[in-house]
Motif scaffolding. Structure first.
Motif, PDB file in Angstrom:
ATOM      1  N   TYR A 116       0.830  -1.204   0.000  1.00  0.00           N
ATOM      2  CA  TYR A 116       0.000   0.000   0.000  1.00  0.00           C
ATOM      3  C   TYR A 116       0.866   1.257   0.000  1.00  0.00           C
ATOM      4  O   TYR A 116       0.540   2.252  -0.655  1.00  0.00           O
ATOM      5  CB  TYR A 116      -0.932   0.002   1.206  1.00  0.00           C
ATOM      6  CG  TYR A 116      -2.049  -1.016   1.126  1.00  0.00           C
ATOM      7  CD1 TYR A 116      -2.641  -1.337  -0.089  1.00  0.00           C
ATOM      8  CD2 TYR A 116      -2.518  -1.663   2.271  1.00  0.00           C
ATOM      9  CE1 TYR A 116      -3.661  -2.268  -0.167  1.00  0.00           C
ATOM     10  CE2 TYR A 116      -3.538  -2.603   2.200  1.00  0.00           C
ATOM     11  CZ  TYR A 116      -4.104  -2.895   0.982  1.00  0.00           C
ATOM     12  OH  TYR A 116      -5.113  -3.814   0.903  1.00  0.00           O
ATOM     13  N   GLN A 121      -1.194   4.148  -1.497  1.00  0.00           N
ATOM     14  CA  GLN A 121      -2.515   3.986  -0.887  1.00  0.00           C
ATOM     15  C   GLN A 121      -2.354   4.127   0.639  1.00  0.00           C
ATOM     16  O   GLN A 121      -2.481   3.171   1.398  1.00  0.00           O
ATOM     17  CB  GLN A 121      -3.111   2.630  -1.254  1.00  0.00           C
ATOM     18  CG  GLN A 121      -3.288   2.428  -2.754  1.00  0.00           C
ATOM     19  CD  GLN A 121      -3.869   1.081  -3.092  1.00  0.00           C
ATOM     20  OE1 GLN A 121      -5.038   0.802  -2.799  1.00  0.00           O
ATOM     21  NE2 GLN A 121      -3.061   0.218  -3.701  1.00  0.00           N
ATOM     22  N   LYS A 124      -5.196   3.102   3.227  1.00  0.00           N
ATOM     23  CA  LYS A 124      -5.285   1.652   3.434  1.00  0.00           C
ATOM     24  C   LYS A 124      -4.127   1.171   4.302  1.00  0.00           C
ATOM     25  O   LYS A 124      -4.309   0.322   5.189  1.00  0.00           O
ATOM     26  CB  LYS A 124      -5.259   0.930   2.088  1.00  0.00           C
ATOM     27  CG  LYS A 124      -6.563   1.019   1.302  1.00  0.00           C
ATOM     28  CD  LYS A 124      -6.501   0.150   0.051  1.00  0.00           C
ATOM     29  CE  LYS A 124      -7.825   0.205  -0.717  1.00  0.00           C
ATOM     30  NZ  LYS A 124      -7.783  -0.653  -1.927  1.00  0.00           N
TER      31      LYS A 124
END
Length: 529
Positions: A116, A121, A124
């Motif tokens: 991630y 990301q 997340k």
């Protein structure tokens, strides 16, 4: 970074009951797979882990399959095959949950965090990190080296997302556990992370304290994979020196980083970034030849780095690079202009003319945008001043503060009093001095400000200072005649650079532009009377 040791911690420890020959073959393949992994031969490493999985399936050992699948995921991460890594981790998580293997579940989750992060990301990554940090407190892995490694991985995500209070909270836990276990690798990594937090909070002496602690451990003890923490710590030591204008000290550290690196190490982010910081240090010393040399070296390495399949994504270093590249951009333009004038005098004249037209267009456009921002800012200040006058006419006893905690109410009342006394304008106004004034500790004060102001302490003080500067510059003609440096000193900043940076961040304008247009605004109002 400790995640390298975290990747393979469980592999090679647990084995399924099987015939002796199969056990021996499993151990042989795992040892070879681990060795190839640490030699960065990831494809070969995966081959051996897959061979081991075939044997484990015959033995119906789901726990061992989960461990090996996670190891394959780690190898895919390091080989920049992110989707394959995710598939491996999800498979491993299912197996770990089916066998109720909490340790392997967290190991797979730590891999998910890395993917991630690499794919930007961050929310997340943050979600999984919180889950891991919460789960490990209720597991048999609590207060172990494994716990320290989980804290280190989670702290990296909090660093990426600039949640510095959370970093410090977990890092302190990790340091305490590492000391109790005499876990030197853990201490080194966590001291560096703590130093990085204070660096980003512009508390450079505090940052150096913890970075030096990490370096002392690296020098005095045999620590695995010590190259990366060594150059990472040296880079942030140099960054602190750079911010303190100690350019020679910074240059010495950065040259040491580059000298210590072999060809592959040049692409490790602390070493790569050292080239760019060197260019900025020499530029500040007005040694432009050296500055251009190191900037060109950085540009070539950076281009090659971005062409690499296994390039690392690190938000902290990306942010640092952006700041430093902006600092050297003007020097690059000067070099390019000089070279073109020497070689293509006529051509450069046409280019400069076109550039001038573009510059005029950009300037006019920017001036219009600045004018709009300035007018909105003046309107906002007028509204705030009107509200302040309105509040002053009311009896302060009629105002209610609905806070259940008497201690919190006392601290907020103390902060309000310090604001009215303009304590925030003092150069010695910091978290500790304010905490002492309101009779609490720095940690508690930081939490109260986060809760009630929705900002950290530095943002709180900077907002008060900039709001004060905006109103006083608008209403005090003599104050407007001061130099930017004098204005900065007057409102508590140690440098005009820091004042200008925070002023523009809050208003979108440079202080000089604001002052100039306040003068025009005032004359316009006078002519209308």
């Amino acid at each position: 970074m400790l995640y390298i040791s975290l990747l393979m911690m469980v592999v090679g420890i647990q084995y399924a009951p099987a015939q002796e020959s199969k056990r021996d073959k499993i151990e042989e393949y795992i040892v070879k797979g681990k060795k190839l992994y640490y030699e960065e031969k990831y494809e070969k490493s995966i081959e051996y882990f897959n061979k081991t999985i075939k044997i484990a399936r015959k033995l119906q050992d789901s726990s061992l399959i989960s461990i090996l699948t996670t190891s394959i995921g780690h190898a895919y991460v390091m080989n920049d095959q992110n989707q394959k890594a995710l598939d491996a981790y999800y498979t491993s998580l299912e197996l770990a949950k089916s066998t109720n293997n909490v340790g392997e579940e967290m190991n797979a989750n730590s891999g998910l965090v890395l993917v991630y992060k690499k794919t930007k990301q961050y929310e997340k990554a943050l979600q999984v990190s919180r889950q891991m940090l919460k789960s490990i407190n209720n597991s048999t892995f609590r207060d172990t080296k494994y716990h320290v490694n989980i804290i280190a991985t989670g702290s990296e995500v909090y660093l990426d997302t600039e949640k510095y209070d959370s970093v410090l909270h977990y890092v302190e836990q990790g340091i305490a556990i590492s000391k109790s276990l005499d876990y030197k690798e853990g201490l080194v990594d966590l001291y560096i992370k703590k130093g990085m937090v204070f660096y980003h909070q512009e508390q450079y002496e505090e940052a150096l304290t913890y970075l030096f602690k990490a370096e002392e451990l690296l020098q005095q003890h045999e620590i695995k994979n010590k190259f990366y923490p060594t150059v990472n710590s040296a880079y942030f030591v140099a960054s602190c020196y750079y911010k303190q204008s100690l350019y020679d000290r910074a240059i010495e550290r950065l040259l040491g980083n580059i000298d210590a690196a072999d060809q592959d190490d040049l692409f490790k982010l602390p070493v790569l970034q050292s080239h760019l910081l060197l260019a900025n240090c020499y530029a500040e010393k007005e040694e432009y030849k050296n500055a251009l040399y190191w900037n060109n070296a950085y540009a070539q390495l950076n281009e090659a780095f971005h062409n690499r399949k296994d390039k690392t994504v690190d938000k902290i270093y990306q942010n640092e690079a952006q700041v430093l590249e902006e600092g050297i951009a003007q020097l690059q333009q000067q070099q390019a202009q000089s070279e073109r004038i020497k070689a293509y005098a006529y051509g450069i004249a046409i280019f400069l003319f076109a550039l001038l037209l573009l510059g005029v267009f950009v300037y006019v456009k920017k001036q219009r945008a600045n004018a709009k921002t300035f007018n909105q800012l003046i309107t906002k200040i007028d509204i705030l001043e009107a509200k302040e006058k309105e509040m002053q006419t009311k009896d302060s006893n009629t105002r209610e503060i609905v806070i259940d905690d008497d201690k919190v109410a006392h601290v907020i009342k103390g902060l309000t009093k310090l604001e009215s006394q303009e304590f925030y304008l003092r150069s010695d106004c910091n978290l500790r001095s304010v905490a002492k004034k309101v009779k609490t500790n720095a940690t508690y004060l930081s939490k109260i400000i986060n809760m009630h102001e929705q900002k950290n302490f530095n943002e709180y003080i900077n907002d008060l200072r900039i709001d004060y500067a905006l109103k006083r510059l608008k209403n005090d003609r003599k104050f407007r005649s001061f130099s930017i440096k004098s204005i900065a000193t007057e409102i508590g900043y140690k440098s005009d650079y820091s004042f200008a940076k925070h002023f523009k961040s809050k208003t979108g304008l440079n202080p000089s532009y604001y002052i100039k247009n306040i003068e025009k605004h005032e004359k316009t109002l006078e002519s209308m009377i």
